[in-house]
Scaffold this motif. Sequence first.
Motif, mmCIF file in Angstrom:
data_model
loop_
_atom_site.group_PDB
_atom_site.id
_atom_site.type_symbol
_atom_site.label_atom_id
_atom_site.label_comp_id
_atom_site.label_asym_id
_atom_site.label_seq_id
_atom_site.Cartn_x
_atom_site.Cartn_y
_atom_site.Cartn_z
ATOM 1 N N UNK A 64 -5.036 -20.959 14.687
ATOM 2 C CA UNK A 64 -6.010 -20.256 15.520
ATOM 3 C C UNK A 64 -5.884 -18.742 15.360
ATOM 4 N N UNK A 65 -4.666 -18.243 15.185
ATOM 5 C CA UNK A 65 -4.465 -16.800 15.016
ATOM 6 C C UNK A 65 -5.137 -16.281 13.752
ATOM 7 N N UNK A 70 -7.516 -12.034 17.495
ATOM 8 C CA UNK A 70 -6.160 -12.075 18.029
ATOM 9 C C UNK A 70 -6.047 -11.339 19.367
ATOM 10 N N UNK A 71 -6.924 -10.396 19.593
ATOM 11 C CA UNK A 71 -6.937 -9.715 20.895
ATOM 12 C C UNK A 71 -7.270 -10.698 22.007
ATOM 13 N N UNK A 117 2.632 -15.236 21.239
ATOM 14 C CA UNK A 117 3.650 -14.692 20.352
ATOM 15 C C UNK A 117 3.244 -14.765 18.891
ATOM 16 N N UNK A 118 2.639 -15.875 18.463
ATOM 17 C CA UNK A 118 2.193 -15.970 17.071
ATOM 18 C C UNK A 118 1.150 -14.904 16.764
ATOM 19 N N UNK A 119 0.208 -14.705 17.686
ATOM 20 C CA UNK A 119 -0.820 -13.693 17.461
ATOM 21 C C UNK A 119 -0.225 -12.290 17.472
ATOM 22 N N UNK A 184 -7.518 -3.655 25.618
ATOM 23 C CA UNK A 184 -7.682 -2.300 25.080
ATOM 24 C C UNK A 184 -7.519 -2.249 23.567
ATOM 25 N N UNK A 185 -7.071 -3.356 22.963
ATOM 26 C CA UNK A 185 -6.948 -3.416 21.512
ATOM 27 C C UNK A 185 -8.327 -3.486 20.872
#
Length: 417
Positions: A64-65, A70-71, A117-119, A184-185
């Motif tokens: 999925x990442x 990813x945000x 964590x993966x993302x 905010x990313x």
Amino acid sequence: MPAPRGSFAALWASQASSNLADGLLQAAAPLLVATLTRDPLAVAGMTVVQFLPWLVATLPAGALADRMDRRRILTAGNWLRAAGFALLAVALANGGRHVALLYAAVFLAGCAETLVDNAALTIPPRLLPRERLERANGRLFATQSVINTFVGPPAGAALFALAASAAFYTGAVAFALAGAAALLLPALRPTEGERERRRATPTSVGQDIRSGWAHFWRHDLLRRVAFISAAINFFGAATGGLLVLLVTGPYQVPTSRYGLFIAVPAAGAIAGSLLAEHVVPRIGGGPTTWLAALAPAASYALLGLGHDTPLALAGMFGAAVATAMNQIVVSTLRQAAVPDALLGRVTAAYRLVVLGVVPFGALAGGLLGRGVGIRATFVAAAVGLALAALPLASRVTTRALRDAETGLPRREVQPHP
């Protein structure tokens, strides 16, 4: 296209708030279990359910990442954890003190953690150039060490002493803030080239998982350092789940000071994270890997055989310095040597090996603790780690690490369909 200014700061803030929640719960969860039961196996079960999601959910999370923004994954995952622990706090405040309830909350939060964590580990290469990755990773890991283990656990223990629900309410708020900071990313969707490739050759999630695993397994150096980290984590889990019983039992440390046994090694992790960019280039990544295996083994021996609290804490401090430096070496290797289109899946495959052993280590520690005693379990872990990790560490050299990091640029390597 360069990332907007402040993008790394937004990631940093999100991770810091998430780490604060983790630190609070790192102290509160085992303390809650210890108030409900003194069975070593039941206490170790907390570690089992915490890391079991890395066996069942991490590979889909990695796929999925590589497919999604990813945000959004960071935001949704942190808000899911916030909701779960808020519900647990409500139950505790209303007298719902059951081990099974805590297990369920921790397991569901762990599933969300695999997504987050993966993302998060795949984002720095999208925000920063290669030459700034090591310093950025050092700052992220140093912050994690400060907050997740130096600030969070003492605060979690203090809040737990006031009311069990207070620690979990506070953790829920911190997770909610982490999700808000992630908004905010900039958008972190797959690159245009990757989207075109997917349109031309559509693949299923299962195919994506297999291609990521194949890339990880064919990378000899990455596979080798993964097995070293897995050995470290296996024996760390075997002892970590029993630490609360050792500290509050044979060492006779009051419950309110339990966070000290997490805060002191956290100081070592901070030192290791900040010193890595200066020390690792001088001693080399290879010797760093050796230290990461030997120092924890020595620490377990001190804990199991000794009676002196300052000496035991000194051993834990040294082990944390070594493992933090090694963590940065491995993270930089993975981010520099793996193409961005595969980074989420390869990170997931790596973490499946590294973290997937944790439930088994915790279970082994619980069974050993019940059968031979808490101290003997720590000694067995010291011997086991030395025997398991050193043959692997001897095959990881500084030159091999440098060659892998400075090889073909990540974006020029085509993913395997």
